[in-house]
Design an enzyme around this catalytic site. Structure first.
Site, short mmCIF file in Angstrom:
data_model
loop_
_atom_site.label_atom_id
_atom_site.label_comp_id
_atom_site.label_asym_id
_atom_site.label_seq_id
_atom_site.Cartn_x
_atom_site.Cartn_y
_atom_site.Cartn_z
N MET A 155 0.84 -1.21 0.00
CA MET A 155 0.00 0.00 0.00
C MET A 155 0.87 1.25 0.00
O MET A 155 0.86 2.04 0.94
CB MET A 155 -0.93 -0.06 1.21
N GLY A 156 1.64 1.40 -1.06
CA GLY A 156 2.37 2.65 -1.25
C GLY A 156 1.44 3.64 -1.94
O GLY A 156 0.22 3.48 -1.92
N ILE A 158 0.95 4.13 -5.11
CA ILE A 158 0.17 3.55 -6.22
C ILE A 158 -0.95 2.68 -5.64
O ILE A 158 -2.09 2.74 -6.10
CB ILE A 158 1.08 2.75 -7.18
N SER A 237 3.70 -4.99 -10.21
CA SER A 237 4.91 -4.51 -9.52
C SER A 237 6.16 -5.04 -10.21
O SER A 237 6.67 -4.40 -11.14
CB SER A 237 4.87 -4.89 -8.04
N ARG A 238 6.61 -6.23 -9.82
CA ARG A 238 7.77 -6.84 -10.47
C ARG A 238 7.52 -8.35 -10.58
O ARG A 238 6.98 -8.95 -9.64
CB ARG A 238 9.04 -6.61 -9.65
N GLU A 267 11.99 -10.40 -18.41
CA GLU A 267 11.36 -9.60 -19.47
C GLU A 267 12.38 -9.29 -20.56
O GLU A 267 13.55 -9.08 -20.24
CB GLU A 267 10.81 -8.30 -18.88
N HIS A 286 4.78 -4.63 -19.56
CA HIS A 286 5.34 -3.71 -18.56
C HIS A 286 5.09 -2.24 -18.95
O HIS A 286 6.03 -1.47 -19.17
CB HIS A 286 6.84 -3.96 -18.36
C1 GLV Z 1 8.14 0.63 -13.56
O1 GLV Z 1 8.07 -0.53 -13.47
C2 GLV Z 1 8.52 1.48 -12.49
O2 GLV Z 1 9.08 1.01 -11.48
O3 GLV Z 1 8.31 2.70 -12.61
#
Ligand code: GLV
Length: 329
Positions: A155-156, A158, A237-238, A267, A286
């Site tokens: 919960m940052g 974004i 996210s990743r 990726e 992405h």
């Molecule tokens: C993209 O993946 C970012 O970290 O901005």
């Protein structure tokens, strides 16, 4: 001699013009091919500043090669591609692009959720392939989004902005984060729960946590097994935060219902990646922050940060707060 800045991808001339007036600037000439490691190494040896992409590994070798290097500005909010500790030791400022991409990335994340839930990509392909023969009662029937439970892991800023989007859909909002956010809970009406409870109770599990040692492989087979069979998993996210094989197994055995993925373990992925064979997977390349306005704002922020460091100032969005400039060539 003018300071030398190397940009690891082709960016619009109009955006980098401001740096060209003061510095020597060179770009990798391709828009859609990563700079090879040996080229990056050779450029790092000469550069005062690097403007890098998430696809570049800024590791100990590159940072050690950079004996004039003062700043690395990464065109992303995430910086898991950079050895930040080593950068601090070498006196290199690491900068990222938070804030400017928050709304855009939240839009894409929520769009991915909607696409997966309502089978939008599958349905669009169905029409384009000429398969639509008649209106039919359960044609490409998906799952409702409104009044369902969304569980946000990470919960940052974004995550919070995705939660705000979810309120417009009358969703019940759960979240899990390293730290609780009472103000946000009040403002948005989100409820803090344990990771296990979030996984068990959510209809949509949305992963937005940064990739760290603690979050690598967070979503294992066991975790997917703990989800509802109707659950849809979203990752913006990743890739390495999930065990991709475990996700594939969970989807093919019907342990969960679908997935929306903007990121992958390695990726770019190829056409023959197993997850792409599944109709209940929506896969994107992405593009979380990829609107023209936001990517331009991110480029400008990188440039602002580089120019600040080269002018002896503290950059606006510094990652390594322990950074101390070292006098270099
Ligand atoms: C993209 O993946 C970012 O970290 O901005």
């Amino acid at each position: 001699m003018k300071p030398y800045i190397y940009i690891t991808r082709k960016l619009p001339e109009a955006v980098i013009e401001v740096m060209k007036q003061k510095y020597e600037v060179k770009m990798w000439e391709h828009e859609d091919i990563s700079v090879p490691k040996e080229v990056l190494y050779a450029e790092a040896e000469k550069a005062d500043a690097l403007l890098t992409m998430v696809s570049d590994q800024i590791d100990e070798q590159i940072l050690t090669a950079g004996n004039r290097l003062k700043v690395v500005a990464n065109l992303a909010v995430g910086f898991d591609n950079i050895d930040v500790k080593k950068a601090s030791i070498k006196g290199v400022a690491i900068c990222n692009t938070p804030d400017v991409l928050t709304d855009t990335t939240a839009d894409l994340t929520f769009g991915l959720l909607m696409a997966a839930a309502r089978r939008i990509v599958e349905a669009a392909e169905y029409v384009k392939e000429g398969k639509w023969k008649s209106w039919s009662p359960l044609l490409l029937a998906g799952q409702d989004i409104h009044h369902k439970t969304i569980g946000i892991v990470g919960m940052g800023k974004i995550g919070e902005t995705v939660a705000k989007r979810a309120t417009g859909f009358d969703m019940n909002i759960l979240y899990h984060n390293r730290t609780r956010k009472p103000d946000m809970e009040q403002r948005i009406g989100a409820k803090y729960v344990s990771f296990e409870e979030l996984v068990e109770k959510s209809d949509f599990i949305v992963c937005l946590t940064p990739l760290t040692q603690e979050t690598r492989n967070l979503f294992t087979r066991e975790v997917f097994r703990g989800m509802k069979q109707s659950a849809i998993f979203i990752n913006a996210s990743r890739g390495p935060v999930i065990d991709e094989q475990a996700l594939y197994d969970a989807l093919t055995t019907g342990e969960i219902a679908g997935a929306g993925l903007d990121v992958f373990e390695k990726e770019p992925i190829n056409r023959d990646h197993p997850l792409l064979s599944l109709p209940n997977v929506v896969a994107l390349p992405h593009i979380g922050s990829s609107s023209v306005e936001t990517r331009t704002a991110m480029m400008k922020l990188c440039i602002e940060n580089i120019m600040a460091v080269l002018e002896g100032k503290v950059p606006k969005t510094l990652v390594n707060k322990d950074w101390k400039p070292i006098v270099k060539a």
